[in-house]
Design an enzyme around this catalytic site. Structure first.
Site, PDB file in Angstrom:
ATOM      1  N   ALA A  87       0.837  -1.203   0.000  1.00 58.66           N
ATOM      2  CA  ALA A  87       0.000   0.000   0.000  1.00 58.66           C
ATOM      3  C   ALA A  87       0.869   1.249   0.000  1.00 58.66           C
ATOM      4  CB  ALA A  87      -0.938  -0.003   1.205  1.00 58.66           C
ATOM      5  N   ASP A  88       1.902   1.257   0.806  1.00 53.45           N
ATOM      6  CA  ASP A  88       2.841   2.381   0.823  1.00 53.45           C
ATOM      7  C   ASP A  88       3.509   2.560  -0.532  1.00 53.45           C
ATOM      8  OD1 ASP A  88       2.790   3.664   3.311  1.00 53.45           O
ATOM      9  OD2 ASP A  88       4.022   2.142   4.253  1.00 53.45           O
TER      10      ASP A  88
END
Length: 386
Positions: free
Chosen positions: A166-167
């Site tokens: 996600a990052d």
């Protein structure tokens, strides 16, 4: 020249999504000034492992940058900050909602100083709405935005991905949006505000699985190392170890059956096309597993390679880093003794640069202060920089 030579970026971010965005821009040639608190980016302390005092985590996303250790709350730091903003093209921040404004570096304040500024806010759940005040952490967002629910064994528990996907996706999305905004500014002469969140990025990454749920109204099950919509497209165990097979078209299905000497599968109506194979997944994959168990993985991989069918061993991280494709493509680099994975971007006329090792905290504070006409010794005495 690099693609972004002459572009100046102020990175007021920490951990991974923001620094990843900054490194993409820095690799492409931008002068990225990383503004850090006197404690530094959190990832400086995340380890082991460390190499000469630098954490591997920090090194993975901070090359090609200059570090300015600055106390944004110090009144004497404000003139330097405003000088930086006046000449900047991009500012990237990932404070909690309201944090940038509290420090005097919110969008309105920065755009008033430099209307051409492209200002990128990275957050967990967006700057407005029900999640605006929530802290954003990759692990939590993987759980909340559907990724963990579809990752892991079909008959077991939910798993997170092995890296902070996600990052990383958010950092890539931020870099893409920044480049688009710079192109727009070239036409209009004005900057704009960009907002990118971990939740939105992770939700978009559900891709075909999210689309399946929207089409059917049914929740998405876990398939382990198999694919929700393609068969055979999964891991199989050979006599000695596992390997993966990706038969993603009817042409490849024909080639795979011919290579295996199982033309009878081509005549079996249960396996006549991909939709039928998905319906009869269990019968086909059980038959294939029985066949693959008779020989070592090297036998099947050689056979599929000769037939042009995508298949591969399941490599460890070390094996992947030592892979001939990685070494031939320059994906392993060392800068000033710090080993790193290189840039995946290939530009023929303006290739990414690999010039600066990840900086020590405040390594360039004096250099940057002088560059903007300030006396670093005075700023240091006044508690503005280190």
């Amino acid at each position: 020249m690099n693609a972004l030579t002459g572009v100046r970026v102020l990175e007021l971010s920490r951990v991974l999504a923001g620094p990843w965005c900054g490194m993409v821009l820095a690799d492409l040639g931008a002068d990225v000034i990383k503004l850090e608190s006197f404690d530094g980016d959190d990832t400086r302390g995340l380890g082991p492992p460390f190499l000469d005092g630098m954490s591997a985590y920090f090194a993975c996303c901070n090359r090609n940058k200059r570090s300015l250790a600055i106390d944004l709350r110090a009144p004497s730091a404000r003139p330097l900050l405003e000088a930086l903003v006046r000449e900047a093209d991009v500012l990237v921040e990932n404070y909690r909602t309201g944090g940038a404004e509290a420090l005097g570096v919110g969008y309105e304040a920065m755009a008033a100083i430099n209307p051409r500024l492209v200002y990128c806010s990275i957050s967990g759940y967006g700057r407005t709405g029900p999640g605006a005040r929530l802290p954003g952490y990759d692990y939590v967002v993987q759980a909340e935005a559907g990724m963990m629910a579809i990752t892991g064994p079909a008959d077991g528990g939910a798993y997170k991905a092995g890296v902070a996907v996600a990052d990383l996706a958010t950092g890539q999305n931020a870099a893409t949006a920044i480049l688009a905004a710079l192109l727009q500014r070239h036409r209009t002469g004005r900057g704009q505000r960009i907002e990118v969140s971990l939740f939105d990025s992770q939700l978009a990454m559900l891709a075909n699985v999210g689309s399946n749920a929207l089409f059917t109204g049914a929740d998405a099950p876990r398939h382990g190392n198999a694919h929700a919509s393609i068969v055979p497209y999964q891991a199989f165990r050979a006599r000695d170890r596992e390997f993966v097979l990706a038969v993603a078209s009817e042409k490849l299905w024909i080639q795979a059956c011919q290579a295996l000497g199982r033309e009878d599968w081509l005549r079996d109506p249960r396996f006549g096309n991909n939709a039928a194979r998905v319906q009869h997944r269990q019968a086909l994959c059980a038959a294939m597993a029985e066949l693959f168990a008779t020989e070592d993985a090297s036998h099947w991989l050689a056979l599929f390679s000769q037939a042009g069918v995508p298949a591969a061993p399941i490599n460890s991280v070390r094996q992947a880093l030592d892979h001939p494709v990685a070494t031939a493509g320059g994906m392993r680099v060392v800068i000033d003794g710090i080993p790193m994975v290189g840039s995946p971007l290939r530009l023929s006329a303006s290739p990414p640069r690999l010039e600066r090792a990840p900086p020590a905290l405040g390594q360039h504070s004096d250099e940057i202060a002088r560059e903007y006409g300030f006396v670093p010794e005075r700023l240091r005495h006044e508690g503005a920089i280190r």
